[in-house]
Design a protein around this motif. Sequence first.
Motif, PDB file in Angstrom:
ATOM      1  N   MET A 194       0.836  -1.203   0.000  1.00 46.91           N
ATOM      2  CA  MET A 194       0.000   0.000   0.000  1.00 46.91           C
ATOM      3  C   MET A 194       0.870   1.252   0.000  1.00 46.91           C
ATOM      4  O   MET A 194       0.566   2.240  -0.691  1.00 46.91           O
ATOM      5  CB  MET A 194      -0.918  -0.011   1.232  1.00 46.91           C
ATOM      6  N   HIS A 195       1.935   1.216   0.759  1.00 52.39           N
ATOM      7  CA  HIS A 195       2.848   2.358   0.860  1.00 52.39           C
ATOM      8  C   HIS A 195       3.466   2.666  -0.500  1.00 52.39           C
ATOM      9  O   HIS A 195       3.554   3.838  -0.913  1.00 52.39           O
ATOM     10  CB  HIS A 195       3.932   2.024   1.895  1.00 52.39           C
ATOM     11  N   ASP A 196       3.910   1.624  -1.207  1.00 50.91           N
ATOM     12  CA  ASP A 196       4.465   1.822  -2.547  1.00 50.91           C
ATOM     13  C   ASP A 196       3.420   2.412  -3.491  1.00 50.91           C
ATOM     14  O   ASP A 196       3.711   3.318  -4.277  1.00 50.91           O
ATOM     15  CB  ASP A 196       4.936   0.484  -3.128  1.00 50.91           C
ATOM     16  N   ALA A 197       2.199   1.865  -3.411  1.00 44.59           N
ATOM     17  CA  ALA A 197       1.156   2.256  -4.367  1.00 44.59           C
ATOM     18  C   ALA A 197       0.744   3.713  -4.218  1.00 44.59           C
ATOM     19  O   ALA A 197       0.377   4.367  -5.200  1.00 44.59           O
ATOM     20  CB  ALA A 197      -0.065   1.343  -4.209  1.00 44.59           C
ATOM     21  N   VAL A 198       0.804   4.248  -3.001  1.00 41.97           N
ATOM     22  CA  VAL A 198       0.319   5.607  -2.779  1.00 41.97           C
ATOM     23  C   VAL A 198       1.392   6.663  -3.089  1.00 41.97           C
ATOM     24  O   VAL A 198       1.069   7.821  -3.363  1.00 41.97           O
ATOM     25  CB  VAL A 198      -0.190   5.767  -1.331  1.00 41.97           C
ATOM     26  N   TYR A 199       2.656   6.279  -3.099  1.00 37.97           N
ATOM     27  CA  TYR A 199       3.745   7.243  -3.293  1.00 37.97           C
ATOM     28  C   TYR A 199       3.605   8.075  -4.571  1.00 37.97           C
ATOM     29  O   TYR A 199       3.738   9.315  -4.537  1.00 37.97           O
ATOM     30  CB  TYR A 199       5.095   6.524  -3.259  1.00 37.97           C
ATOM     31  N   PRO A 200       3.310   7.457  -5.739  1.00 41.14           N
ATOM     32  CA  PRO A 200       3.206   8.281  -6.958  1.00 41.14           C
ATOM     33  C   PRO A 200       2.082   9.309  -6.926  1.00 41.14           C
ATOM     34  O   PRO A 200       2.111  10.268  -7.700  1.00 41.14           O
ATOM     35  CB  PRO A 200       2.955   7.236  -8.061  1.00 41.14           C
ATOM     36  N   THR A 201       1.098   9.135  -6.038  1.00 38.77           N
ATOM     37  CA  THR A 201      -0.011  10.102  -5.984  1.00 38.77           C
ATOM     38  C   THR A 201       0.439  11.449  -5.439  1.00 38.77           C
ATOM     39  O   THR A 201      -0.306  12.429  -5.523  1.00 38.77           O
ATOM     40  CB  THR A 201      -1.163   9.578  -5.115  1.00 38.77           C
ATOM     41  N   LEU A 202       1.638  11.518  -4.882  1.00 36.40           N
ATOM     42  CA  LEU A 202       2.167  12.771  -4.344  1.00 36.40           C
ATOM     43  C   LEU A 202       2.912  13.575  -5.414  1.00 36.40           C
ATOM     44  O   LEU A 202       3.730  14.440  -5.084  1.00 36.40           O
ATOM     45  CB  LEU A 202       3.116  12.488  -3.172  1.00 36.40           C
ATOM     46  N   ALA A 203       2.605  13.297  -6.676  1.00 38.41           N
ATOM     47  CA  ALA A 203       3.354  13.925  -7.775  1.00 38.41           C
ATOM     48  C   ALA A 203       3.390  15.448  -7.668  1.00 38.41           C
ATOM     49  O   ALA A 203       4.452  16.071  -7.812  1.00 38.41           O
ATOM     50  CB  ALA A 203       2.756  13.498  -9.115  1.00 38.41           C
ATOM     51  N   SER A 204       2.247  16.079  -7.397  1.00 42.69           N
ATOM     52  CA  SER A 204       2.216  17.551  -7.344  1.00 42.69           C
ATOM     53  C   SER A 204       3.021  18.075  -6.164  1.00 42.69           C
ATOM     54  O   SER A 204       3.801  19.033  -6.300  1.00 42.69           O
ATOM     55  CB  SER A 204       0.764  18.036  -7.242  1.00 42.69           C
TER      56      SER A 204
END
Length: 401
Positions: A194-204
């Motif tokens: 879950m931790h890996d999956a959510v990381y790219p959502t912090l792009a902005s």
Amino acid sequence: MKALDDLLVLDLGQIYNGPYCSLMLAFQGATVIKIEPPNGENLRVRRKGDCHEFLMLNSNKRGLTLNLKSEKGKNIFIDLVKKADVLVENFSLGAMDRLGLGYEKLKEINPRLIYASGKGYGSYGLYAERPAMDLTVQAISGVMATTGFPDHPPVKAGPAICDFLGGIHLFGGIMTALYQRNRTGLGQLVEVSMHDAVYPTLASALGAYYSKGEKVSERTGNQHSGMATAPYNVYPTKDGHVAILCVADRQWYSLLEVMGRQDLMDNEKYNSNVNRSKHTLEVDEIVMGWTLSLSKERISSLLKQANVPHAPVNTIAEVAEDPHLIERGMIREVVHPVKGKIRVPGSPIRLSNSELDKVVAAPTLGQHSKDVLNELLSIDEETIEELEKEGAIGEATKEWI
């Protein structure tokens, strides 16, 4: 023919992460056997009776209870593994190994098995041993740091984004592994953190950090996370709120036309997104001065015609009756043997040659135990009754069948 109608899936998922993954498999036609301990999985008993969250995430599955801590229950599970294509689990790290049912053991029994494991932080790494729930992953991943307003404490995102992002990535991993199995004939371990999956959502937010360092607040309320787009906010109206943003300059000029602010067309402070972002607060004041005088429905009507990105801020009650979701089949009405008519989600994944034609209510505890054991393992009713008495399987709740 459904896309996955020849697949047998053993679903040990619990709460949101694993069950959502297996729900997507079930919606595409896979036979999903939801395997629960005799007293039911954690989500089932969150509230008195089957809580609605459980009913939302376990449609189109068959229900079987097994005591995996008993020798006979474990042997039944192993016999099912021999026939299965996919196993889905999101237990805590090491739980399956402690039961003697880890990947290394099960791949010997069935080399074609896709063993899908959803974890909070993965099977290795500094955080691997940490207990993980959606809230804790939001905290450690930066989601909470970027949610809320700069002069207030960090806030969690309302939806369980880490659970569901982990679940849908696990579904994607399973489908990828199945594709590879077609060429190799072999299954494999699929792991999603879950931790890996959510990381790219912090792009902005990460884009702002790498570009501007500490010059941009971590929490920007409803403004763009990187303060790189203006207008980009939620604005008050006469009867609620509306979200408005302009990604392209042409959208800003269309918005000015709708607002009757042609006087700003040639203003250099606002003639490009880069310049508007430097004056975000001023832009927000201009837009808010207009939205406050109108209803959110009127604003939506005007901005739709002008092709300006926007949306009213709907309440949960409004979402529950959303005509668009109903028309698209995302809100489905099914009949549950205890709850009666209930509403559950449909599938967001649409295949033109594998339509979701029917949604069936989630199974009651142990509802299909006898059928599954008889059909898949040829265990007769007398033996099933003995297994119930010995505690290897749970006794189905009679009044629910």
